[in-house]
Enzyme design. Structure first.
Site, PDB file in Angstrom:
ATOM      1  N   HIS A 204      50.204  22.532  20.112  1.00 48.68           N
ATOM      2  CA  HIS A 204      48.910  22.023  19.654  1.00 48.68           C
ATOM      3  C   HIS A 204      48.100  23.091  18.928  1.00 48.68           C
ATOM      4  CE1 HIS A 204      49.961  18.570  22.111  1.00 48.68           C
ATOM      5  NE2 HIS A 204      49.234  17.934  21.233  1.00 48.68           N
ATOM      6  N   GLU A 445      55.693   7.205  21.392  1.00 48.11           N
ATOM      7  CA  GLU A 445      56.125   8.610  21.403  1.00 48.11           C
ATOM      8  C   GLU A 445      57.139   8.887  22.505  1.00 48.11           C
ATOM      9  OE1 GLU A 445      52.676  11.171  21.798  1.00 48.11           O
ATOM     10  OE2 GLU A 445      51.706   9.796  23.178  1.00 48.11           O
ATOM     11  N   ASP A 469      56.001  14.208  19.973  1.00 48.79           N
ATOM     12  CA  ASP A 469      56.584  13.987  21.297  1.00 48.79           C
ATOM     13  C   ASP A 469      57.861  13.159  21.214  1.00 48.79           C
ATOM     14  OD1 ASP A 469      55.074  15.397  23.212  1.00 48.79           O
ATOM     15  OD2 ASP A 469      53.397  14.058  22.843  1.00 48.79           O
ATOM     16  N   CYS A 516      51.408   9.127  13.235  1.00 51.09           N
ATOM     17  CA  CYS A 516      50.330  10.130  13.324  1.00 51.09           C
ATOM     18  C   CYS A 516      50.860  11.490  13.790  1.00 51.09           C
ATOM     19  CB  CYS A 516      49.200   9.654  14.225  1.00 51.09           C
ATOM     20  SG  CYS A 516      49.702   9.423  15.931  1.00 51.09           S
TER      21      CYS A 516
HETATM   22  C1  PEP Z   1      52.637  13.207  18.772  1.00 46.19           C
HETATM   23  O1  PEP Z   1      53.163  13.409  19.869  1.00 46.19           O
HETATM   24  O2  PEP Z   1      53.271  13.088  17.718  1.00 46.19           O
HETATM   25  C2  PEP Z   1      51.166  13.138  18.667  1.00 46.19           C
HETATM   26  C3  PEP Z   1      50.567  12.776  17.555  1.00 46.19           C
HETATM   27  O3  PEP Z   1      50.444  13.503  19.759  1.00 46.19           O
HETATM   28  P1  PEP Z   1      50.236  15.045  20.196  1.00 46.19           P
HETATM   29  O4  PEP Z   1      50.801  15.919  19.129  1.00 46.19           O
HETATM   30  O5  PEP Z   1      48.788  15.255  20.390  1.00 46.19           O
HETATM   31  O6  PEP Z   1      51.015  15.114  21.474  1.00 46.19           O
HETATM   32 MG    MG Z   2      51.989  13.208  21.671  1.00 42.79          MG
END
Ligand code: PEP
Ligand code: MG
Length: 554
Positions: A204, A445, A469, A516
């Protein structure tokens, strides 16, 4: 200036022009002053001393400095979040003044004949363990506070002072590793680039770097003890290298490169106001991912069609207690109002795994990515979930808000969520508070959600595919583990087939499906996504116009 000290100058000479390779998290080039962030523990050396009274005097000065720092923080917090939110600094002040605590530090100095830094850190750990062992959850949470004030003393003693990011000058952050809670506290506009020794391109923190549109490198093999705050560096994301104490020639080359980048950006900006349309007339929505209210300016500046992912958990990070319903309501309301009629998809709390906040007391887990996180926490601790849902339903009155739930694996979870939403709505109705139940979708995900996406589509309004994920769980590769970076293939056939399957299942049911995860911004795949019929791509604000350019070139 730091470089003027002869010792440091000598060290800078040693580096002069030396290039260090790193793994690129984000492209771009930056040149500026370095700010080295060391983990608190790294600075604490146990040193034998001869004069304990001298150490105790040093301790007293550090305590006085800490009192002043906390008073400043308290005043700032009252202004920003009100008195109740600022109360934590009053607690810190009380702890700092507590005689038992100060006596304990002095006791360690005198009996062990050690430096004050070590004594303060040791006392902090000892008190924190005692708090952690208490029955009362409130008292348990105070363990983090006592550690916090002890580390403040250590910083003051070691001359590092307050890590006040708001006052920092624009800097290149160099650290061993950074957690999302570290980065959230920094004044984003002042960060020129990130360089870390460890870390992962899918973490992140890496995502934040992309959102901030700054060059970022990880896995840079530099010894943090050899570089210092104030020295100059050039970070070249595209080349995957950082130069410390660059030569004059390197500086002028970098200046030229920065100018070229600005020119490219200027050309890209000419695409503002244009459609995301292919030459044969197919269109796709290009939305933005954000982590805070302040990111909305970037979203509008880059002409996004909406917000496809607001990672609401960032509201919960970098603080000592839960954000209240009112605080969340204000944040969501501001975002939807700023976006006017444009869609704003807010994802409910996705805390856990690498996004940790001490006050959640999630405990240590063997496999945090496969553990207690996201919707699982919300369903097991519904009070936390309901507070957020109340804020969301209330904010939905003010604009085009949608809610999205993370880490779904079953239909039962969705049904349970809908029942909770209904209950929250009923509570608001009874309290005669304005609210609206908005469009609700889920993140796809997990491989489980992909495989039952035909059935899930019946229950929800839309899908948004979280490829970060989904890749981690499908390929069985921890997205945080840099050692496995060579195996983490988001272009893997399995992932692309899964995306196609999800999009088809959504469409069969008359629902829409977007992406996303970071893959949505991968322009090598834009054409494939449009061909698959993906309805929306939600990307970092800085990527919106680049993806638009790609779509228009199709
Ligand atoms: C993902 O897992 O692709 C997602 C958009 O959520 P995060 O990256 O916050 O886990
Ligand atoms: Mg995620």
């Amino acid at each position: 200036m730091a470089e003027e000290y002869s010792g440091k100058k000598f060290r800078d000479k040693k580096f002069s022009g030396k290039k260090f390779p790193g793994k690129t998290v984000n492209n771009g080039i930056a040149m500026g002053k370095v700010m080295v962030l060391r983990k608190d523990q790294e600075q604490i050396k146990r040193t034998g001393i001869e004069n304990p009274e001298q150490e105790i005097d040093r301790l007293k000065s550090a305590v006085n400095a800490a009192k002043q720092q906390i008073a400043v923080l308290y005043a700032k917090a009252v202004e920003e979040v009100g008195e109740s939110g600022a109360a934590i600094f009053e607690i810190h002040q009380m702890m700092l003044e507590d005689e038992n605590y100060q006596d304990a530090v002095c006791y360690v100095i005198r009996t062990e004949m050690v430096n004050a830094e070590y004594a303060a850190a040791k006392t902090g750990v000892w008190f924190a363990e005692r708090f952690a062992g208490m029955e009362d959850a409130y008292m348990q949470a105070r363990g983090a506070d006592i550690k916090d004030i002890s580390m403040r003393l250590v910083r003051n003693l070691s001359g590092q002072g307050e890590a006040d990011f708001s006052e920092m000058e624009p800097s290149i952050i160099v650290a061993d590793d950074l957690s999302p809670s570290d980065t959230i506290q920094m004044a984003k506009k002042k960060i020129l680039a990130f360089v870390t020794v460890h870390g992962s391109t899918n973490s992140h923190t890496a995502i934040l770097a992309r959102m901030m549109s700054i060059p970022a490198l990880i896995g840079v093999p530099v010894d943090l003890n050899e570089i210092h705050t104030g020295m100059t560096a050039i970070v070249d994301g595209a080349a995957g290298e950082v130069v410390f104490a660059p030569t004059e020639i390197q500086c002028s080359e970098a200046e030229q490169e920065i100018k070229n980048e600005e020119e490219k950006l200027r050309l890209l900006r000419e695409l503002k106001g244009k459609k995301n349309e292919t030459s044969d007339g197919r269109t796709i929505n290009i939305y933005a991912n954000i982590g805070s209210v302040s990111d909305v300016d970037d979203v509008l500046e880059n002409d996004a069609g909406g917000i496809g992912l607001f990672r609401s958990e960032f509201l919960y990070l970098g603080r000592d207690n839960f954000p209240s319903e009112e605080e969340q309501f204000q944040a969501y309301k501001q975002v939807v109002q700023k976006m006017g009629q444009k869609k704003v998809i807010i994802r409910t709390l996705d805390i856990g795994a690498d996004k940790q906040a001490d006050y959640f007391q999630l405990g240590k887990e063997e496999n945090p990515a496969l553990g207690y996180r996201a919707i699982r926490i919300c369903l097991k601790q519904p009070a936390i979930f309901k507070t957020q849902l109340r804020a969301l339903l209330r904010a939905a009155v003010y604009g085009n808000l949608s809610i999205m739930y993370p880490m779904i694996i079953s239909e039962e979870e969705v049904k349970q969520i809908h029942a909770i939403v209904e209950e929250v709505a009923q509570g608001l109705r009874q309290a005669q508070m304005p609210y609206r139940i908005p469009e609700q979708g889920i993140m796809i995900e997990t491989p489980a959600a992909v495989m039952i996406s035909d059935e899930l589509a019946e229950l929800v309004d839309f899908f948004s595919i979280g490829t970060n994920d989904l890749t981690q769980y499908t390929l069985a590769i921890d997205r945080q583990n840099q050692q496995l970076a060579d195996f983490y293939h988001p272009h893997h056939k399995a992932i692309l087939r899964m995306i196609k399957m999800v999009v088809d299942n959504a469409h069969k049911c008359g629902k829409w499906a977007g992406i996303c995860g970071e893959l949505g911004a991968d322009t090598e795949l834009t054409q494939e996504f449009v061909n698959m019929g993906v309805d929306e791509l939600s990307v970092a604000p800085s990527m919106i116009l680049k993806v638009r350019e790609k779509v228009r070139a199709m």
